[in-house]
Write a protein that holds these residues in place. Sequence first.
Motif, PDB file in Angstrom:
ATOM      1  N   THR A 170       0.829  -1.205   0.000  1.00 12.86           N
ATOM      2  CA  THR A 170       0.000   0.000   0.000  1.00 12.86           C
ATOM      3  C   THR A 170       0.861   1.251   0.000  1.00 12.86           C
ATOM      4  OG1 THR A 170      -1.823  -1.108   1.130  1.00 12.86           O
ATOM      5  CG2 THR A 170      -1.744   1.290   1.283  1.00 12.86           C
ATOM      6  N   ALA A 171       1.903   1.250   0.832  1.00  9.81           N
ATOM      7  CA  ALA A 171       2.815   2.395   0.871  1.00  9.81           C
ATOM      8  C   ALA A 171       3.526   2.569  -0.464  1.00  9.81           C
ATOM      9  CB  ALA A 171       3.833   2.208   1.994  1.00  9.81           C
ATOM     10  N   VAL A 172       3.915   1.466  -1.101  1.00  7.81           N
ATOM     11  CA  VAL A 172       4.582   1.537  -2.403  1.00  7.81           C
ATOM     12  C   VAL A 172       3.639   2.109  -3.456  1.00  7.81           C
ATOM     13  CG1 VAL A 172       5.528   0.137  -4.279  1.00  7.81           C
ATOM     14  CG2 VAL A 172       6.236  -0.294  -1.927  1.00  7.81           C
ATOM     15  N   VAL A 173       2.381   1.679  -3.452  1.00  4.34           N
ATOM     16  CA  VAL A 173       1.398   2.191  -4.413  1.00  4.34           C
ATOM     17  C   VAL A 173       1.222   3.699  -4.238  1.00  4.34           C
ATOM     18  CG1 VAL A 173      -1.053   2.177  -5.019  1.00  4.34           C
ATOM     19  CG2 VAL A 173       0.172   0.025  -4.731  1.00  4.34           C
ATOM     20  N   ALA A 174       1.128   4.154  -2.992  1.00  2.00           N
ATOM     21  CA  ALA A 174       0.964   5.589  -2.743  1.00  2.00           C
ATOM     22  C   ALA A 174       2.200   6.364  -3.197  1.00  2.00           C
ATOM     23  CB  ALA A 174       0.700   5.840  -1.265  1.00  2.00           C
ATOM     24  N   ALA A 175       3.386   5.827  -2.950  1.00  2.00           N
ATOM     25  CA  ALA A 175       4.614   6.504  -3.364  1.00  2.00           C
ATOM     26  C   ALA A 175       4.713   6.592  -4.886  1.00  2.00           C
ATOM     27  CB  ALA A 175       5.834   5.775  -2.797  1.00  2.00           C
ATOM     28  N   ILE A 176       4.385   5.508  -5.553  1.00  2.00           N
ATOM     29  CA  ILE A 176       4.406   5.511  -7.022  1.00  2.00           C
ATOM     30  C   ILE A 176       3.371   6.498  -7.558  1.00  2.00           C
ATOM     31  CG2 ILE A 176       3.941   4.119  -9.079  1.00  2.00           C
ATOM     32  CD1 ILE A 176       5.094   1.724  -7.594  1.00  2.00           C
ATOM     33  N   GLY A 177       2.210   6.554  -6.913  1.00  2.00           N
ATOM     34  CA  GLY A 177       1.185   7.491  -7.343  1.00  2.00           C
ATOM     35  C   GLY A 177       1.642   8.936  -7.218  1.00  2.00           C
ATOM     36  N   PHE A 178       2.274   9.264  -6.093  1.00  2.00           N
ATOM     37  CA  PHE A 178       2.753  10.634  -5.904  1.00  2.00           C
ATOM     38  C   PHE A 178       3.794  11.004  -6.960  1.00  2.00           C
ATOM     39  CE2 PHE A 178       6.169  13.259  -3.938  1.00  2.00           C
ATOM     40  CZ  PHE A 178       5.495  14.470  -3.972  1.00  2.00           C
ATOM     41  N   VAL A 179       4.747  10.111  -7.190  1.00  2.00           N
ATOM     42  CA  VAL A 179       5.819  10.418  -8.134  1.00  2.00           C
ATOM     43  C   VAL A 179       5.291  10.523  -9.552  1.00  2.00           C
ATOM     44  CG1 VAL A 179       7.959   9.558  -9.168  1.00  2.00           C
ATOM     45  CG2 VAL A 179       7.628   9.425  -6.689  1.00  2.00           C
TER      46      VAL A 179
END
Length: 258
Positions: free
Chosen positions: A110-119
Amino acid sequence: MTARNFLVRGLLVGLLSGFAAFLVAHQVGEPHVDTAIALEEANAAADAAPADHSGSSEEDAGPVVSRANQSTWGLLTGTLPLGTVLGGFVALLAAMAAGRLGRLSPVQSTAVVAAIGFVSYSLVPFLKYPANPPAVGNPDTIGTRSSSYFALVLISVVVAVAAVLAARAAAPRLGGLRACVLALVGYVALVSLAVVLLPTVDEVGDFPGDTLWAFRVSSLLTLAAMWSVIGIGLALAVDRLAAQDRAVADRRAFAASL
């Protein structure tokens, strides 16, 4: 854990992220907007030719929405829906990614998905086409500028998804670390090519550089606040969901052993 559980929590966290973004934008960004508006009005007054002021005009009527409402309720009605939609969308992607990103736990994925989304969705397009305050930009080119911005958003998001899928497919043969590094290199290469090929916008003119820089920093901080709340809040919510599922599984296992 179900997609519905993810979605409900994502919408709630997204609503909270919209409020956090509003606070940052109001406290950090709006003073620079006021400065830009004052500069715009001063330049317009200096450039205006002497005019006959007998009688009223539409310009004398003032804005339909007052500046006070624009910077408070107007701003809030913009950040809340955006945060809610982003939170729900990230939650659905996180539900799809749970258990499918190697050995990552649902919280980590979940944290990885959010980070990829932000970038991919916010940071990369912002670096090419940063936000501009009032008085910056030619109104005649707003259509072209908007098209270029959304084209970069689409390219960045699609390439990011393709990079994740490629890393997942290559992980069994290359190992997780090598697959992730190669996917990251591929993403950077393709997005850099898109950044070079897309038109560059340079319509700053003689606008004060320090005010422009401060406004853009505040805009980026607003985005970072929204995505931080989404990422951290959703990860904590998923962690709680996982703990509840583990507790239920433990109770069932205990009951079955009796």
